[in-house]
Scaffold this motif. Structure first.
Motif, PDB file in Angstrom:
ATOM      1  N   ARG A  54     -24.319-126.390  83.661  1.00 33.45           N
ATOM      2  CA  ARG A  54     -25.156-126.275  84.848  1.00 33.45           C
ATOM      3  C   ARG A  54     -24.336-125.793  86.050  1.00 33.45           C
ATOM      4  NH1 ARG A  54     -29.050-131.688  84.509  1.00 33.45           N
ATOM      5  NH2 ARG A  54     -30.038-131.141  82.490  1.00 33.45           N
ATOM      6  N   ASP A  55     -24.915-124.848  86.771  1.00 33.96           N
ATOM      7  CA  ASP A  55     -24.305-124.299  87.987  1.00 33.96           C
ATOM      8  C   ASP A  55     -22.973-123.602  87.711  1.00 33.96           C
ATOM      9  OD1 ASP A  55     -26.437-125.418  89.504  1.00 33.96           O
ATOM     10  OD2 ASP A  55     -25.383-127.339  89.539  1.00 33.96           O
ATOM     11  N   VAL A  56     -22.789-123.136  86.479  1.00 29.29           N
ATOM     12  CA  VAL A  56     -21.567-122.407  86.124  1.00 29.29           C
ATOM     13  C   VAL A  56     -21.953-120.983  85.734  1.00 29.29           C
ATOM     14  CG1 VAL A  56     -19.616-122.247  84.533  1.00 29.29           C
ATOM     15  CG2 VAL A  56     -20.382-124.486  85.343  1.00 29.29           C
ATOM     16  N   GLU A  57     -21.411-120.016  86.448  1.00 28.36           N
ATOM     17  CA  GLU A  57     -21.653-118.627  86.079  1.00 28.36           C
ATOM     18  C   GLU A  57     -20.747-118.268  84.902  1.00 28.36           C
ATOM     19  OE1 GLU A  57     -21.333-115.827  89.215  1.00 28.36           O
ATOM     20  OE2 GLU A  57     -22.706-116.900  90.551  1.00 28.36           O
ATOM     21  N   ARG A  58     -21.340-117.777  83.849  1.00 27.19           N
ATOM     22  CA  ARG A  58     -20.562-117.460  82.665  1.00 27.19           C
ATOM     23  C   ARG A  58     -21.226-116.332  81.891  1.00 27.19           C
ATOM     24  NH1 ARG A  58     -22.148-120.229  77.755  1.00 27.19           N
ATOM     25  NH2 ARG A  58     -24.154-121.288  78.026  1.00 27.19           N
ATOM     26  N   ARG A  59     -20.469-115.727  81.020  1.00 25.83           N
ATOM     27  CA  ARG A  59     -20.951-114.626  80.184  1.00 25.83           C
ATOM     28  C   ARG A  59     -20.529-114.904  78.748  1.00 25.83           C
ATOM     29  NH1 ARG A  59     -18.591-108.451  80.473  1.00 25.83           N
ATOM     30  NH2 ARG A  59     -19.926-107.526  78.847  1.00 25.83           N
ATOM     31  N   PRO A  60     -21.390-115.524  77.955  1.00 26.54           N
ATOM     32  CA  PRO A  60     -21.020-115.830  76.568  1.00 26.54           C
ATOM     33  C   PRO A  60     -21.010-114.568  75.713  1.00 26.54           C
ATOM     34  CG  PRO A  60     -23.262-116.561  77.016  1.00 26.54           C
ATOM     35  CD  PRO A  60     -22.718-116.033  78.308  1.00 26.54           C
ATOM     36  N   ALA A  61     -19.849-113.939  75.599  1.00 20.04           N
ATOM     37  CA  ALA A  61     -19.766-112.637  74.944  1.00 20.04           C
ATOM     38  C   ALA A  61     -18.401-112.457  74.300  1.00 20.04           C
ATOM     39  CB  ALA A  61     -20.012-111.522  75.956  1.00 20.04           C
ATOM     40  N   LEU A  62     -18.370-111.584  73.287  1.00 19.87           N
ATOM     41  CA  LEU A  62     -17.126-111.139  72.670  1.00 19.87           C
ATOM     42  C   LEU A  62     -17.100-109.622  72.746  1.00 19.87           C
ATOM     43  CD1 LEU A  62     -14.553-111.602  70.896  1.00 19.87           C
ATOM     44  CD2 LEU A  62     -16.051-111.298  68.906  1.00 19.87           C
ATOM     45  N   ILE A  63     -16.085-109.080  73.403  1.00 23.50           N
ATOM     46  CA  ILE A  63     -15.952-107.635  73.563  1.00 23.50           C
ATOM     47  C   ILE A  63     -14.615-107.219  72.969  1.00 23.50           C
ATOM     48  CG2 ILE A  63     -15.939-105.686  75.155  1.00 23.50           C
ATOM     49  CD1 ILE A  63     -18.574-107.228  75.148  1.00 23.50           C
ATOM     50  N   MET A  64     -14.655-106.307  71.990  1.00 23.37           N
ATOM     51  CA  MET A  64     -13.449-105.807  71.348  1.00 23.37           C
ATOM     52  C   MET A  64     -13.363-104.301  71.557  1.00 23.37           C
ATOM     53  SD  MET A  64     -13.478-108.012  67.774  1.00 23.37           S
ATOM     54  CE  MET A  64     -11.905-107.332  67.239  1.00 23.37           C
ATOM     55  N   GLY A  65     -12.210-103.840  72.023  1.00 23.74           N
ATOM     56  CA  GLY A  65     -12.024-102.432  72.300  1.00 23.74           C
ATOM     57  C   GLY A  65     -11.663-101.629  71.067  1.00 23.74           C
ATOM     58  N   HIS A  66     -11.261-100.407  71.303  1.00 23.36           N
ATOM     59  CA  HIS A  66     -10.894 -99.460  70.250  1.00 23.36           C
ATOM     60  C   HIS A  66      -9.722 -99.997  69.429  1.00 23.36           C
ATOM     61  CE1 HIS A  66     -10.537 -95.395  68.536  1.00 23.36           C
ATOM     62  NE2 HIS A  66      -9.229 -95.489  68.713  1.00 23.36           N
ATOM     63  N   LYS A  67      -9.919-100.116  68.112  1.00 18.75           N
ATOM     64  CA  LYS A  67      -8.896-100.583  67.170  1.00 18.75           C
ATOM     65  C   LYS A  67      -8.368-101.982  67.494  1.00 18.75           C
ATOM     66  CE  LYS A  67      -7.446 -96.012  65.563  1.00 18.75           C
ATOM     67  NZ  LYS A  67      -6.320 -95.081  65.329  1.00 18.75           N
ATOM     68  N   VAL A  86      -8.837-119.870  70.601  1.00 15.33           N
ATOM     69  CA  VAL A  86      -9.164-119.282  71.900  1.00 15.33           C
ATOM     70  C   VAL A  86     -10.265-120.143  72.514  1.00 15.33           C
ATOM     71  CG1 VAL A  86     -10.030-117.261  73.118  1.00 15.33           C
ATOM     72  CG2 VAL A  86      -8.566-116.970  71.111  1.00 15.33           C
ATOM     73  N   GLN A  87      -9.990-120.726  73.664  1.00 13.51           N
ATOM     74  CA  GLN A  87     -10.884-121.712  74.271  1.00 13.51           C
ATOM     75  C   GLN A  87     -11.271-121.266  75.673  1.00 13.51           C
ATOM     76  OE1 GLN A  87      -9.381-125.714  74.019  1.00 13.51           O
ATOM     77  NE2 GLN A  87     -10.689-126.443  75.689  1.00 13.51           N
ATOM     78  N   THR A  88     -12.581-121.125  75.920  1.00 18.33           N
ATOM     79  CA  THR A  88     -13.041-120.689  77.243  1.00 18.33           C
ATOM     80  C   THR A  88     -13.665-121.805  78.063  1.00 18.33           C
ATOM     81  OG1 THR A  88     -15.232-120.052  76.390  1.00 18.33           O
ATOM     82  CG2 THR A  88     -13.509-118.342  76.399  1.00 18.33           C
ATOM     83  N   HIS A  89     -13.849-122.983  77.484  1.00 16.28           N
ATOM     84  CA  HIS A  89     -14.439-124.056  78.285  1.00 16.28           C
ATOM     85  C   HIS A  89     -13.682-125.365  78.074  1.00 16.28           C
ATOM     86  CE1 HIS A  89     -16.472-125.672  74.681  1.00 16.28           C
ATOM     87  NE2 HIS A  89     -16.719-126.743  75.398  1.00 16.28           N
ATOM     88  N   ALA A  90     -13.756-126.214  79.080  1.00 17.96           N
ATOM     89  CA  ALA A  90     -13.094-127.512  79.048  1.00 17.96           C
ATOM     90  C   ALA A  90     -13.726-128.405  80.106  1.00 17.96           C
ATOM     91  CB  ALA A  90     -11.594-127.363  79.305  1.00 17.96           C
ATOM     92  N   VAL A  91     -13.419-129.682  80.046  1.00 17.30           N
ATOM     93  CA  VAL A  91     -13.935-130.631  81.026  1.00 17.30           C
ATOM     94  C   VAL A  91     -13.077-130.597  82.282  1.00 17.30           C
ATOM     95  CG1 VAL A  91     -14.387-133.061  81.507  1.00 17.30           C
ATOM     96  CG2 VAL A  91     -14.888-132.141  79.250  1.00 17.30           C
ATOM     97  N   ASP A  92     -13.719-130.443  83.442  1.00 16.68           N
ATOM     98  CA  ASP A  92     -13.039-130.589  84.726  1.00 16.68           C
ATOM     99  C   ASP A  92     -12.908-132.082  85.005  1.00 16.68           C
ATOM    100  OD1 ASP A  92     -12.386-130.859  87.438  1.00 16.68           O
ATOM    101  OD2 ASP A  92     -13.352-128.958  87.954  1.00 16.68           O
ATOM    102  N   LEU A  93     -11.695-132.607  84.961  1.00 18.46           N
ATOM    103  CA  LEU A  93     -11.495-134.053  85.082  1.00 18.46           C
ATOM    104  C   LEU A  93     -11.799-134.580  86.479  1.00 18.46           C
ATOM    105  CD1 LEU A  93      -8.242-134.466  82.967  1.00 18.46           C
ATOM    106  CD2 LEU A  93     -10.618-134.804  82.267  1.00 18.46           C
ATOM    107  N   LYS A  94     -11.825-133.695  87.476  1.00 17.47           N
ATOM    108  CA  LYS A  94     -12.166-134.138  88.827  1.00 17.47           C
ATOM    109  C   LYS A  94     -13.658-134.397  88.964  1.00 17.47           C
ATOM    110  CE  LYS A  94      -8.364-131.738  91.154  1.00 17.47           C
ATOM    111  NZ  LYS A  94      -7.998-130.704  92.170  1.00 17.47           N
ATOM    112  N   THR A  95     -14.461-133.512  88.380  1.00 20.88           N
ATOM    113  CA  THR A  95     -15.921-133.605  88.533  1.00 20.88           C
ATOM    114  C   THR A  95     -16.617-134.154  87.297  1.00 20.88           C
ATOM    115  OG1 THR A  95     -16.268-131.349  87.722  1.00 20.88           O
ATOM    116  CG2 THR A  95     -15.862-131.635  90.092  1.00 20.88           C
ATOM    117  N   ASP A 130     -13.847-119.923  70.851  1.00 19.84           N
ATOM    118  CA  ASP A 130     -14.912-120.509  71.673  1.00 19.84           C
ATOM    119  C   ASP A 130     -15.310-119.455  72.702  1.00 19.84           C
ATOM    120  OD1 ASP A 130     -16.377-121.958  73.614  1.00 19.84           O
ATOM    121  OD2 ASP A 130     -14.505-122.621  74.558  1.00 19.84           O
ATOM    122  N   ALA A 131     -16.493-118.857  72.508  1.00 15.36           N
ATOM    123  CA  ALA A 131     -16.928-117.760  73.377  1.00 15.36           C
ATOM    124  C   ALA A 131     -18.024-118.202  74.337  1.00 15.36           C
ATOM    125  CB  ALA A 131     -17.410-116.579  72.530  1.00 15.36           C
ATOM    126  N   CYS A 132     -17.912-119.423  74.867  1.00 18.73           N
ATOM    127  CA  CYS A 132     -18.881-119.870  75.873  1.00 18.73           C
ATOM    128  C   CYS A 132     -18.778-119.054  77.152  1.00 18.73           C
ATOM    129  CB  CYS A 132     -18.685-121.355  76.168  1.00 18.73           C
ATOM    130  SG  CYS A 132     -19.243-122.418  74.802  1.00 18.73           S
TER     131      CYS A 132
END
Length: 227
Positions: free
Chosen positions: A96-109, A139-148, A119-121
């Motif tokens: 919630r309230d997190v801007e994100r783009r759950p995507a996998l983009i692979m370039g040439h070769k 590969v990890q794109t998300h985790a818990v913010d321990l402050k919030t 983890d492609a969250c």
């Protein structure tokens, strides 16, 4: 093209067990994936909103690829077998309230070898000629913010002509610079800088890479060969 989320998932599961021509028909006609005539998908579970594969691109057997809004493989990009790429769909409201783009983009070769977990969250990007090599990396794109005490996301990028070796961990926000190597077993927890061999926990620059190496000067045209 099927719109229902439930029936799309069911079609993707059935396609995994079909012979090649029927599997391709389900992927293109029912799921709306855009596949170059020379692109190939093995016996894999591909359940994403959008998939585009360029010339010679390959997704190998027993790959799980689910939850992404967008997956794009450039010409001759390869995902080998037994790779798990998972995301939480954008509409789930888990972040919630997190801007994100759950995507996998692979370039040439670009290359992802066997037995990796991604983890492609948020966006995971491998630029042209980038490699997630060896086996057993995370590969990890998300985790818990321990402050919030809330889940947070940040994209991960392996830049052009770089290589990440076996059993490495790339944490949210990790950036591997171009023409660099991350040694096996390293942990990247932020933006690395320079054309270097990086290693350790956390990864630090060990020495500069030699930009005359063949790995950094592979031909753009033709099939990728060993790499």
């Amino acid at each position: 093209m099927i719109r229902s989320r439930r029936f799309r998932s069911l079609s993707a599961l059935i396609a995994m067990f079909l012979p090649g021509p029927l599997r391709r028909w389900v992927h293109t006609k029912l799921l709306g994936y855009r596949l170059h005539p020379t692109a190939r998908i093995g016996h894999a579970l591909i359940d994403v909103d959008s998939l585009e594969m360029g010339e010679g691109a390959v997704i190998g057997h027993l790959v799980l690829l689910r939850g992404c809004t967008e997956v794009r493989l450039g010409d001759w990009a390869i995902i080998q077998m037994l790779v798990w790429i998972n995301s939480v769909r954008a509409e789930k409201g888990y972040f919630r309230d997190v801007e994100r783009r759950p995507a996998l983009i692979m370039g040439h070769k670009a290359l992802i070898t066997m037995l990796h977990f991604i983890d492609a969250c948020d966006l995971v990007e491998l630029e042209d000629f980038a490699s997630l090599a060896g086996f057993g990396s995370l590969v990890q794109t998300h985790a818990v913010d321990l402050k919030t005490l809330k889940q947070d996301c940040a994209p991960v990028r392996i830049s052009e002509s770089s290589l990440v070796a076996s059993r490495s961990t790339l944490l949210p926000g990790a950036i591997v610079p171009s023409c660099s190597i991350v040694a096996a077993g390293s942990v990247v927890n932020g933006k690395l800088v320079g054309h270097q061999l990086f290693g350790g926990v956390p990864a630090k620059g060990l020495r500069e890479t030699d930009l005359s190496w063949g790995y950094f000067n592979r031909p753009r045209e033709g099939k990728p060969g060993a790499w």
